[in-house]
Design a protein around this motif. Structure first.
Motif, PDB file in Angstrom:
ATOM      1  N   ASN A  35     -53.131 -95.216  13.954  1.00 35.13           N
ATOM      2  CA  ASN A  35     -54.668 -94.293  12.845  1.00 35.13           C
ATOM      3  C   ASN A  35     -55.363 -93.501  13.153  1.00 35.13           C
ATOM      4  O   ASN A  35     -55.890 -92.143  12.317  1.00 35.13           O
ATOM      5  CB  ASN A  35     -54.700 -95.674  11.889  1.00 35.13           C
ATOM      6  CG  ASN A  35     -53.625 -96.233  11.237  1.00 35.13           C
ATOM      7  OD1 ASN A  35     -53.126 -95.597  10.789  1.00 35.13           O
ATOM      8  ND2 ASN A  35     -53.885 -97.650  10.827  1.00 35.13           N
TER       9      ASN A  35
ATOM     10  N   SER B 288     -54.850 -89.604  14.175  1.00 37.44           N
ATOM     11  CA  SER B 288     -53.810 -88.721  12.533  1.00 37.44           C
ATOM     12  C   SER B 288     -54.020 -87.305  13.554  1.00 37.44           C
ATOM     13  O   SER B 288     -53.286 -86.142  13.586  1.00 37.44           O
ATOM     14  CB  SER B 288     -54.054 -89.469  11.895  1.00 37.44           C
ATOM     15  OG  SER B 288     -55.027 -89.087  11.466  1.00 37.44           O
TER      16      SER B 288
ATOM     17  N   THR C  32     -49.851 -97.734   8.595  1.00 36.42           N
ATOM     18  CA  THR C  32     -50.354 -96.337   9.439  1.00 36.42           C
ATOM     19  C   THR C  32     -49.916 -95.162   8.524  1.00 36.42           C
ATOM     20  O   THR C  32     -49.677 -94.208   8.884  1.00 36.42           O
ATOM     21  CB  THR C  32     -49.063 -95.873  10.221  1.00 36.42           C
ATOM     22  OG1 THR C  32     -48.022 -95.657  10.647  1.00 36.42           O
ATOM     23  CG2 THR C  32     -49.208 -96.964  11.753  1.00 36.42           C
TER      24      THR C  32
END
Length: 351
Positions: free
Chosen positions: A331, A334, A137
Motif C-alpha cells: 500500500n 503504490s 491492497t
C-alpha cells in the motif's frame, strides 16, 4: 480508511495475545473447537474465513474476467514464483538453517522433519486468505480470482511430484479430501454466494448498491480475520509456551523465505510494469501458503507430533502478522507502479 482497517495491525496483535491467553486459560474449549474438523479442515476456522472472503467475492464482475487473458503478465509472474522459485528456495533455506546454522541446536532427525514441513509449506500456495490480502491492497478482484483458480488447478497435478522430489520420497499422497473441501469452502461456495448477491444488488441499485453493501460488510470481514487469529493461536497456545525455542528457530527461515520471495516478486512486477492492483495480489499469492494442505500432508507422512507438523503449524502462526506487514508495504509503494503500461488497464472497475 475505515477505523478497523486503519489499525488492523494493532487488532491482530491484540488477537494474538488474546488467543494465546485464552488457549492457556480454557484449553478444553479450544480442544473442543479444534476437534470440530473434517479432512483436517477446521470448520470453525472455515466459517470465519468464509466471512472474510464473501465480501471480496461480491466485487467480482464475471463479465470482466475474460479481459484477464489480455494481460497475462501478472498471471505469469504468479505461476513462476509459486512453482519454479518458491518450493526450491524454501528447501534450500531449510537445509541451510537446520543442517548448517542450527545443526548444534537440533538433532539430525528433528532437523530433517523441520525441513520437510517447510518444504510442504513452500509447495502449497495459498487459496483462501489471498482474497483478503488482495482486498486490503485494493487489488483487482477478478484478476485475483483467476490467479487463485489457475494455481489450484496446477496444484492438483504439481503438488505431489514437487513435494516428492524435494523430500526425497516417492509415496507422497495428496489428501484430496482436504484439497477439495478447502477449495469448495473457501472459493466455490463464497463465489456462488457473491455472484448471487451481486446480481441481486445490481438489479436493485446498480454498482453503487454493490459498493455500499460491500462497504457495510467491511467491519464484519475484519472481525472474521481477528476471530481466525484468536482461534489459530488459541489452538497452539500450549505448544507456543512449551516449545518457544523450536518455534523461533523454525520461524527465522520462514520469515526470510517470505520476505525474500516477496522482494523477488515485487522487483519482477516493477520490471514487468504491472498495474499496482495486479502486482500486489500477484506477489502476495506467492508469499502466503495453503496451510491446511501442508499440515494434513505433514501429519499423514510424519505423524501428529512430528517436527514436520510443528513446522507447518509455525507457518500458520507467522502468516497473518507477516502478510499484514507486506500488505502495508504494498500500500505504501503504490506510486512505484504509476507508470504501468498496457497491463495497467484495470480488468475491472471494482478494484
Amino acid at each position: 480508511m475505515p477505523f478497523f482497517e486503519r489499525y488492523l495491525s494493532v487488532w491482530v496483535g491484540l488477537a494474538i495475545i488474546a488467543g494465546v491467553g485464552l488457549g492457556l486459560a480454557v484449553p478444553p474449549l479450544f480442544q473442543a473447537v479444534a476437534a470440530f474438523e473434517y479432512a483436517h479442515v477446521n470448520l470453525a476456522v472455515a466459517v470465519f474465513i468464509w466471512v472474510m472472503v464473501y465480501p471480496m467475492m461480491i466485487q467480482i464482475d464475471f463479465t470482466a474476467i475474460k479481459k484477464v487473458g489480455q494481460n497475462p503478465r501478472g498471471l505469469l509472474l504468479t505461476l513462476v514464483v509459486n512453482w519454479l522459485i518458491k518450493p526450491f528456495t524454501m528447501a534450500a533455506l531449510g537445509w541451510l538453517f537446520f543442517k548448517v546454522l542450527f545443526a548444534g541446536w537440533v538433532d539430525p532427525q528433528t532437523a530433517t522433519e523441520y525441513i520437510a514441513g517447510m518444504i510442504l509449506l513452500g509447495v502449497a500456495p495459498c487459496t483462501a486468505m489471498v482474497f483478503v490480502w488482495s482486498h486490503l491492497t485494493k487489488g483487482d478482484a477478478n484478476y485475483t480470482l483467476v490467479q487463485v483458480s489457475v494455481n489450484d488447478i496446477i496444484m492438483v497435478f504439481a503438488f505431489a511430484p514437487i513435494a516428492a522430489l524435494l523430500l526425497g520420497v516417492s509415496d507422497i499422497t495428496v489428501p484430496w479430501d482436504t484439497l477439495l473441501l478447502s477449495v469448495v469452502l473457501y472459493v466455490v461456495l463464497p463465489l456462488i454466494a457473491g455472484f448471487l448477491t451481486r446480481q441481486l444488488l445490481v438489479a436493485k441499485g446498480g454498482e453503487a448498491k454493490v459498493e455500499s453493501f460491500v462497504h457495510t460488510l467491511k467491519p464484519i470481514s475484519v472481525m472474521g480475520l481477528l476471530a481466525t487469529v484468536v482461534l489459530l493461536f488459541g489452538f497452539q497456545a500450549e505448544t507456543i509456551i512449551a516449545k518457544p525455542l523450536a518455534i523461533v528457530l523454525i520461524a527465522i527461515p520462514l520469515l526470510i523465505q517470505t520476505y525474500g520471495i516477496f522482494v523477488i516478486a515485487y522487483w519482477a512486477a516493477r520490471r514487468l510494469r504491472l498495474k499496482h492492483n495486479v502486482a500486489g495480489p500477484a506477489c502476495l499469492i506467492g508469499t502466503s501458503n495453503f496451510f491446511e494442505l501442508a499440515v494434513a500432508v505433514a501429519i499423514s507422512l510424519f505423524g501428529l507430533h512430528s517436527g514436520a507438523a510443528l513446522a507447518t503449524v509455525v507457518g500458520v502462526l507467522v502468516e497473518v502478522p507477516v502478510m499484514l506487514s507486506l500488505v502495508a508495504i504494498v500500500n505504501r509503494t503504490s506510486h512505484w507502479f504509476d507508470e504501468g503500461e498496457d497491463e495497467s488497464e484495470q480488468v475491472t472497475v471494482n478494484s
